[in-house]
Design an enzyme around this catalytic site. Structure first.
Site, short mmCIF file in Angstrom:
data_model
loop_
_atom_site.label_atom_id
_atom_site.label_comp_id
_atom_site.label_asym_id
_atom_site.label_seq_id
_atom_site.Cartn_x
_atom_site.Cartn_y
_atom_site.Cartn_z
CG ASP A 1 33.01 -4.90 19.72
OD1 ASP A 1 34.12 -4.98 19.14
OD2 ASP A 1 32.04 -5.60 19.38
CG HIS B 1 35.27 3.31 18.99
ND1 HIS B 1 34.50 4.15 19.76
CD2 HIS B 1 34.61 2.12 18.97
CE1 HIS B 1 33.41 3.51 20.18
NE2 HIS B 1 33.47 2.27 19.72
CG ASP C 1 43.36 10.54 15.96
OD1 ASP C 1 42.93 9.44 16.36
OD2 ASP C 1 44.43 11.04 16.36
CD GLU D 1 35.07 -0.55 16.64
OE1 GLU D 1 34.13 -0.08 15.98
OE2 GLU D 1 34.92 -1.44 17.51
#
Ligand code: G3I
Ligand code: 9MR
Length: 580
Positions: free
Chosen positions: A158, A465, A530, A539
């Protein structure tokens, strides 16, 4: 191939070298193995497999193939009854790439910063999130005005920046520098500051410390995080133009900040006295704020959905901050505080429980701890490492026992760091060998058979991620997933994956199941996918790469300084394997 689980990158000539061979079925099991030269299949080593080990977390039984005494540099494969492992190397700098690429990921996470073609290659991108006029969320207690808070690292996949998680991250990286000051000198990381005369690793850490400084409020308290209200979609950093907020103020954010700044004060003083003095002044103000506000937990306000990093135990943060302030200042106030606390090492740190960072720092830095106290701190690290070594000797994958929680790979890496400290304290090589076997787990000797370092080994985590990566790769357009499969098995040389990230790893919680992630297994040690959507297992995060940097870097530095041979595993049958 996946039935032979091995560190796919490889081994130091004097490492212990063990692969795990999964039993095919209960009746017909192999008892011997060969190591062959990868180039022509010539057998260079014959060995016996160990007796069977069972692991309920992965639902497997298997045997160890120990070829520790093979120490000729080269590229090899392991062969067991017609089965072949991925190739691996034996070489005297085998973890150097992992250490360097892991540390380069921090540069790739830079916020408010353009990644240039020259320094980032395929991963070049425009600067994202200037963060020069950030709004104050009501949870900060501030009304009106804007915060100038540029820079820092994106936390993970993020684009948020979180003080609590920054604390353990910069703390771990600075501890690596304190123990191995020469490992990443100037010009070693190919970052914008390379060539300025300051060790590159300190330049990189300072990029985040400078941001952290901007998060301190006028009263000494520290904002918890700087994020949007919700997580944005899979877009590039510069495409995210949602409003960003400074959010919350808590006891843990103040103390993580205080500890980090106290460390920075002593570490950066030789390079930039004025900046370091400022860091110390800020550390003191944050400490004083926390003492006055010693029970302020953080909870996401109802309109905030980004990472919480919530914590209701403050004792560990107080101890870590006091320890760093004590080491840096030597002041009685902090010494007296520590006297009333248990500062023994009990096991690896997490973002939520940073207690371990105190004994680790106190054990190897120069400080005025009374000798008896320091000795007992050191003894606690060594006895914990002994406990882990015992567990490893009974474990199918030769790792310490643990629960598979979110970010499990970082738990392993941090246990490896504990072993490194035990080695530094005692000089006993068994701890270094133990740390290296934990590194083997991260590079493929695990129940998934994958290397958890992106781009490292032959079959590695390839779809993290990570918004920047997902957006840049156009994965979203790939409906049937074929592109992903291709990427996962792509040869390392073609470097299609952003390299050097340690993914979170198996997580029994599988919290992303609610969001379209389909798990193949329910077994804890295999709860890993994965897939770019799997934020609970795949992530990346700065607090996971920091211990990866420490572990790989420390082993690389120490293996070359201490070249004593490794003993084989105790459970390996006595009949010596013969070399051909
Ligand atoms: O505290 C309980 C503990 O009592 C219990 O024994 C244990 C059993 O599973 O769970 C513990 O809580 C877990 C907590 O982490 C602490 O380990 C939660 O279940 C778990 O959901 C929580 O996961 C955190 C996750 O955010 C969700 O909040 C991860 O540790 C943390 O690394 C992760 O961090 C995210 C940021 O929020 C946002 N940025 C990306 C980053 C990495 O995924
Ligand atoms: O992408 C988010 C990741 O960075 C966080 O670690 C994770 C847990 O807080 O949440 C992810 O965002 C997901 C959100 O929580 C739920 N909807 C799907 C999001 C992923 O696309």
């Amino acid at each position: 191939m996946e039935e032979i689980r091995i560190n796919q990158v490889g081994f130091y000539p004097k490492s212990r070298k063990v692969a795990v061979v999964i039993n095919r079925d209960a009746a017909a099991n192999d008892t011997e193995f060969q190591v062959v030269r990868a180039s022509d299949g010539r057998v260079v080593f014959n060995g016996n497999l160990s007796e069977t080990h069972v692991w309920k977390e992965s639902g497997e039984t298997g045997r160890w193939a120990d070829f520790t005494i093979l120490d000729n540099p080269g590229r090899y494969k392991l062969v067991v009854g017609g089965r072949e492992s991925h190739p691996f190397h034996i070489s005297s700098d085998i973890f150097r790439d992992a250490a360097r690429l892991s540390t380069r990921t921090f540069y790739l996470q830079r916020c408010s910063h353009e990644l240039t073609k020259q320094l980032a290659g395929k991963w070049a991108r425009p600067a994202g999130h200037p963060d020069t006029a950030v709004s104050f969320h009501p949870s900060t207690g501030r009304t009106g005005g804007k915060l100038n808070s540029p820079g820092g690292w994106y936390d993970a996949g993020d684009f948020g920046k979180y003080i609590v998680n920054s604390g353990i991250t910069v703390g771990t990286l600075m501890a690596f520098y304190e123990n191995f000051p020469n490992y990443f000198p100037d010009r070693s990381l190919n970052i914008p500051e390379s060539g300025n005369g300051i060790p590159d690793i300190l330049d990189e850490i300072k990029y985040n410390l400078d941001w952290m400084k901007t998060m301190q409020d006028a009263d000494g308290g520290v904002f918890v995080k700087l994020t949007t209200l919700e997580f944005p979609g899979y877009i590039m950093p510069h495409e995210d133009n949602w409003e960003r907020f400074a959010i919350g103020k808590s006891t843990t954010s103040a103390l993580n900040f205080a500890a980090s700044m106290a460390m920075a004060a002593r570490i950066y003083a030789p390079f930039n006295k004025k900046w370091a003095d400022d860091a110390l002044a800020r550390a003191r103000r944050a400490w004083d704020w926390a003492v006055k506000n010693d029970n302020i937990p953080f909870k996401n306000p109802p309109d905030v959905k980004t990472g919480e990093y919530g914590d209701v135990n403050f004792e560990d943060e107080f101890i870590w901050a006091a320890a760093e302030l004590f080491i840096t200042t030597g002041e009685k106030k902090f010494a007296d505080f520590l006297k009333t606390k248990d500062i023994g090492y009990k096991g690896e740190p997490t973002w939520q429980n940073v207690h371990a960072l105190a004994p680790l720092s106190l054990s190897t830095t120069k400080n005025n701890l009374p000798k008896a106290t320091r000795d007992s701190v050191r003894a606690s690290i060594v006895s914990t490492a002994d406990k882990w070594l015992k567990e490893m000797d009974n474990h199918l994958y030769r790792v310490p026992d643990m629960k598979f929680i979110w970010g499990s790979n970082s738990i392993f890496a941090n246990k490896g760091i504990g072993m490194i400290y035990a080695y530094k304290i005692t000089g006993d090589r068994k701890y270094l060998l133990g740390a290296a076997e934990i590194a083997d787990y991260l590079l493929g000797k695990n129940a998934t058979g994958l290397s958890f370092m992106t781009g490292m080994g032959t079959k590695y985590a390839a779809n993290p991620h990570h918004r920047h990566v997902v957006a840049a790769e156009g994965l979203l357009k790939d409906k049937d997933g074929s592109k992903q499969k291709r990427r996962q098995t792509a040869p390392a040389e073609d470097n299609v994956v952003i390299p050097g990230f340690l993914v979170g790893g198996p997580n029994a919680g599988q919290q992303d199941k609610a969001h379209e992630v389909v798990y193949t297994y329910t077994l804890p040690a295999k709860s890993y996918e994965d897939h770019y959507k799997s934020y609970a297992s795949n992530e990346v995060a700065i607090n996971w790469n920091a211990p990866a940097t420490f572990l790989f870097g420390a082993i690389d530095a120490l293996m070359n300084a201490d070249n004593r041979p490794a003993p084989q595993t105790p459970a390996t049958p006595a009949r010596p394997a013969n070399r051909r």
